[in-house]
Design a protein around this motif. Structure first.
Motif, PDB file in Angstrom:
ATOM      1  N   ILE A   1     -55.171 -55.159 -11.075  1.00 45.74           N
ATOM      2  CA  ILE A   1     -56.364 -55.266  -9.978  1.00 45.74           C
ATOM      3  C   ILE A   1     -56.383 -56.901  -9.817  1.00 45.74           C
ATOM      4  O   ILE A   1     -56.264 -57.390 -10.729  1.00 45.74           O
ATOM      5  CB  ILE A   1     -57.477 -54.852 -10.477  1.00 45.74           C
ATOM      6  CG1 ILE A   1     -57.318 -53.291 -10.558  1.00 45.74           C
ATOM      7  CG2 ILE A   1     -58.764 -54.932  -9.539  1.00 45.74           C
ATOM      8  CD1 ILE A   1     -58.775 -52.442 -11.262  1.00 45.74           C
ATOM      9  N   PHE A   2     -56.653 -57.202  -8.493  1.00 42.54           N
ATOM     10  CA  PHE A   2     -56.447 -58.349  -8.161  1.00 42.54           C
ATOM     11  C   PHE A   2     -57.777 -59.075  -7.699  1.00 42.54           C
ATOM     12  O   PHE A   2     -58.795 -58.372  -7.520  1.00 42.54           O
ATOM     13  CB  PHE A   2     -55.723 -58.845  -6.919  1.00 42.54           C
ATOM     14  CG  PHE A   2     -54.033 -58.486  -7.155  1.00 42.54           C
ATOM     15  CD1 PHE A   2     -53.126 -59.405  -7.872  1.00 42.54           C
ATOM     16  CD2 PHE A   2     -53.359 -57.108  -7.325  1.00 42.54           C
ATOM     17  CE1 PHE A   2     -52.012 -59.144  -8.276  1.00 42.54           C
ATOM     18  CE2 PHE A   2     -52.296 -57.036  -7.553  1.00 42.54           C
ATOM     19  CZ  PHE A   2     -51.367 -57.843  -8.211  1.00 42.54           C
ATOM     20  N   LYS A   3     -58.061 -60.571  -8.087  1.00 42.41           N
ATOM     21  CA  LYS A   3     -59.161 -60.969  -7.856  1.00 42.41           C
ATOM     22  C   LYS A   3     -59.832 -60.791  -6.240  1.00 42.41           C
ATOM     23  O   LYS A   3     -59.020 -60.963  -5.367  1.00 42.41           O
ATOM     24  CB  LYS A   3     -59.163 -62.568  -7.845  1.00 42.41           C
ATOM     25  CG  LYS A   3     -60.430 -63.394  -8.119  1.00 42.41           C
ATOM     26  CD  LYS A   3     -60.226 -65.007  -8.506  1.00 42.41           C
ATOM     27  CE  LYS A   3     -61.529 -65.613  -8.432  1.00 42.41           C
ATOM     28  NZ  LYS A   3     -62.406 -64.822  -9.462  1.00 42.41           N
ATOM     29  N   GLY A   4     -60.887 -60.602  -6.372  1.00 41.28           N
ATOM     30  CA  GLY A   4     -61.662 -60.123  -5.000  1.00 41.28           C
ATOM     31  C   GLY A   4     -61.512 -58.744  -4.365  1.00 41.28           C
ATOM     32  O   GLY A   4     -62.315 -58.345  -3.294  1.00 41.28           O
ATOM     33  N   GLU A   5     -60.985 -57.961  -5.211  1.00 43.28           N
ATOM     34  CA  GLU A   5     -60.819 -56.501  -4.653  1.00 43.28           C
ATOM     35  C   GLU A   5     -62.041 -55.866  -4.915  1.00 43.28           C
ATOM     36  O   GLU A   5     -62.693 -56.158  -5.956  1.00 43.28           O
ATOM     37  CB  GLU A   5     -59.695 -55.909  -5.385  1.00 43.28           C
ATOM     38  CG  GLU A   5     -58.279 -56.124  -4.927  1.00 43.28           C
ATOM     39  CD  GLU A   5     -57.347 -55.126  -5.378  1.00 43.28           C
ATOM     40  OE1 GLU A   5     -57.287 -54.012  -4.779  1.00 43.28           O
ATOM     41  OE2 GLU A   5     -56.505 -55.174  -6.327  1.00 43.28           O
ATOM     42  N   ILE A   6     -62.132 -54.706  -4.165  1.00 41.05           N
ATOM     43  CA  ILE A   6     -63.094 -53.727  -4.632  1.00 41.05           C
ATOM     44  C   ILE A   6     -62.177 -52.423  -4.868  1.00 41.05           C
ATOM     45  O   ILE A   6     -61.600 -51.876  -3.899  1.00 41.05           O
ATOM     46  CB  ILE A   6     -64.084 -53.178  -3.331  1.00 41.05           C
ATOM     47  CG1 ILE A   6     -65.073 -54.420  -3.245  1.00 41.05           C
ATOM     48  CG2 ILE A   6     -65.171 -52.101  -3.972  1.00 41.05           C
ATOM     49  CD1 ILE A   6     -65.980 -54.034  -2.035  1.00 41.05           C
ATOM     50  N   PHE A   7     -62.096 -52.296  -6.017  1.00 43.91           N
ATOM     51  CA  PHE A   7     -60.970 -51.303  -6.404  1.00 43.91           C
ATOM     52  C   PHE A   7     -61.788 -49.928  -6.992  1.00 43.91           C
ATOM     53  O   PHE A   7     -63.073 -50.227  -7.862  1.00 43.91           O
ATOM     54  CB  PHE A   7     -60.066 -51.803  -7.538  1.00 43.91           C
ATOM     55  CG  PHE A   7     -58.975 -50.819  -7.858  1.00 43.91           C
ATOM     56  CD1 PHE A   7     -57.749 -51.117  -7.370  1.00 43.91           C
ATOM     57  CD2 PHE A   7     -59.417 -49.682  -8.886  1.00 43.91           C
ATOM     58  CE1 PHE A   7     -56.645 -50.115  -7.726  1.00 43.91           C
ATOM     59  CE2 PHE A   7     -57.940 -48.820  -9.032  1.00 43.91           C
ATOM     60  CZ  PHE A   7     -56.954 -48.994  -8.329  1.00 43.91           C
ATOM     61  N   CYS A   8     -61.400 -48.705  -6.244  1.00 38.58           N
ATOM     62  CA  CYS A   8     -62.200 -47.641  -6.705  1.00 38.58           C
ATOM     63  C   CYS A   8     -61.370 -46.631  -7.534  1.00 38.58           C
ATOM     64  O   CYS A   8     -60.398 -46.416  -7.145  1.00 38.58           O
ATOM     65  CB  CYS A   8     -62.648 -46.699  -5.265  1.00 38.58           C
ATOM     66  SG  CYS A   8     -64.056 -47.620  -4.610  1.00 38.58           S
TER      67      CYS A   8
END
Length: 379
Positions: free
Chosen positions: A44-51
């Motif tokens: 997961i990368f910086k600044g993501e909204i990962f669901c």
């Protein structure tokens, strides 16, 4: 899809040189003989909204608790911002967690709830006051600073819980079903508020949800989970339009699944012999398969056309009897029974105001779809 990464057009997950902010390497969690999370790897990368999206018991909340440090790993590795989290307790991790219940202190005001963690950390009084004021402004709760949780609506309590989680400036915010306690309309409104707040702060969010619409609205990318494994990772559009297997196709949204076998496998197309549809379904993309292999063709209901008239040059055309009609306001849902007995769902937008539709129960209708509306799934 609406976080800062997507808005600016930058997609670090497509860049082989991009450094992940969060790395989950072969993580497994067992409770006795039961495996809750099974060898999961994820970046997961910086600044993501990962669901993390999945049904009850799929392992998504357990994975979130391992990220926060509330659960130990049976095996594997979690790296946040370049630091291995092994042995680091929850209170020393660069994370904070927002629970579905919000867990606000009922005897404290909104202001004191938000300030609680900062006071525990021993920050100077002036800094605490500044941070709390800024956070109250960000979540638009300044006018309610002196109220207690029981004097707030569900949406207001949700914003207070979010402010309390963000005021400590975590590098990674973990949200476990954050909107689950809200009614449908308020949940939809709050989704966009959450996106705006995340964009303004740039904090990386990992959100656990079972709500498909919520995941599609909030996320830069989605990881679909089942039985402790992540079965597909992609943007909302990729997950919906290009499911990699039958589970994802069936789990995300509504879909018509046509069972069959590969009858023709060309360089740029496939024909699937489908007795229940009464035709060979044409799909204009190739797959890794062999003649005679059992497969399924997935077609979304809104990509199908329905009419009493002939559907012209559509490649895939069926006919059947309307069994059910549901008027939903912006659209109507038709359940069609084919001659084989298979039921097919078709969604049609209601583009014009009309007292009644030209399609009625018991009508024989034609339905069909363009070749590229279907996708072959093999497992």
């Amino acid at each position: 899809m609406s976080d800062a990464i997507t808005v600016t057009g930058l997609k670090p997950w497509t860049d082989p040189n991009a450094v992940p902010f969060l790395k989950i390497n072969n993580v497994t969690k067992k409770f006795g003989e039961f495996t809750s999370v099974n060898n999961v790897s994820l970046e997961i990368f910086k600044g993501e909204i990962f669901c993390l999206l999945g049904g009850s018991g799929c392992g998504k909340s357990t994975l979130l608790r391992m990220l926060s440090g509330f659960e130990d790993l049976t095996s594997g590795q979690i790296i946040i911002d370049g630091q291995d989290q092994a042995g680091i307790p929850p209170y020393r991790r660069p994370t904070n967690m927002m629970f579905q219940s919000y867990a606000l202190f009922p005897h404290m005001t909104v202001e004191k709830n938000i300030a609680y963690g900062l006071k525990r950390d021993g920050l100077p009084r002036a800094e605490i006051a500044t941070r709390v004021t800024d956070m109250l402004s960000l979540v638009q709760m300044g006018a309610f600073a002196a109220r207690k949780p029981h004097q707030l609506s569900g949406g207001q309590r949700q914003r207070v819980a979010l402010a309390r989680a963000l005021v400590k400036k975590p590098k990674l915010l973990l949200l476990d079903e954050p909107l689950g306690a809200l009614d449908k309309k308020l949940r939809e409104e709050t989704q966009f508020e959450l996106i705006k707040i995340q964009e303004s702060l740039g904090v990386t969010f990992v959100v656990v949800t079972h709500d498909q619409q919520e995941a599609m609205t909030l996320s830069s990318r989605i990881g679909v989970m089942t039985a402790g494994k992540i079965v597909q990772v992609g943007t909302p559009r990729e997950i919906y339009e290009y499911p990699q297997n039958r589970f994802v196709a069936d789990f995300i949204g509504s879909v018509n699944i046509f069972e069959g076998r590969i009858a023709e496998d060309g360089e740029s197309h496939v024909v699937v012999a489908c007795p229940e549809a009464g035709l060979g379904i044409y799909v204009p993309h190739s797959i890794s398969g062999v003649i005679g292999q059992k497969v399924a063709v997935a077609v979304r209901p809104e990509k199908m056309q329905i009419s009493k008239d002939d559907l012209g040059d559509l490649r895939n055309k069926l006919s059947g009897i309307i069994d059910e009609i549901a008027y939903m306001g912006d659209s109507s849902i038709y359940q069609i029974r084919l001659d084989s007995g298979k039921r097919v769902r078709v969604n049609q937008s209601n583009l014009f105001r009309s007292e009644e539709s030209s399609l009625n129960y018991g009508d024989r209708v034609n339905l069909g779809w363009a070749g590229n509306a279907g996708i072959v799934v093999t497992s």
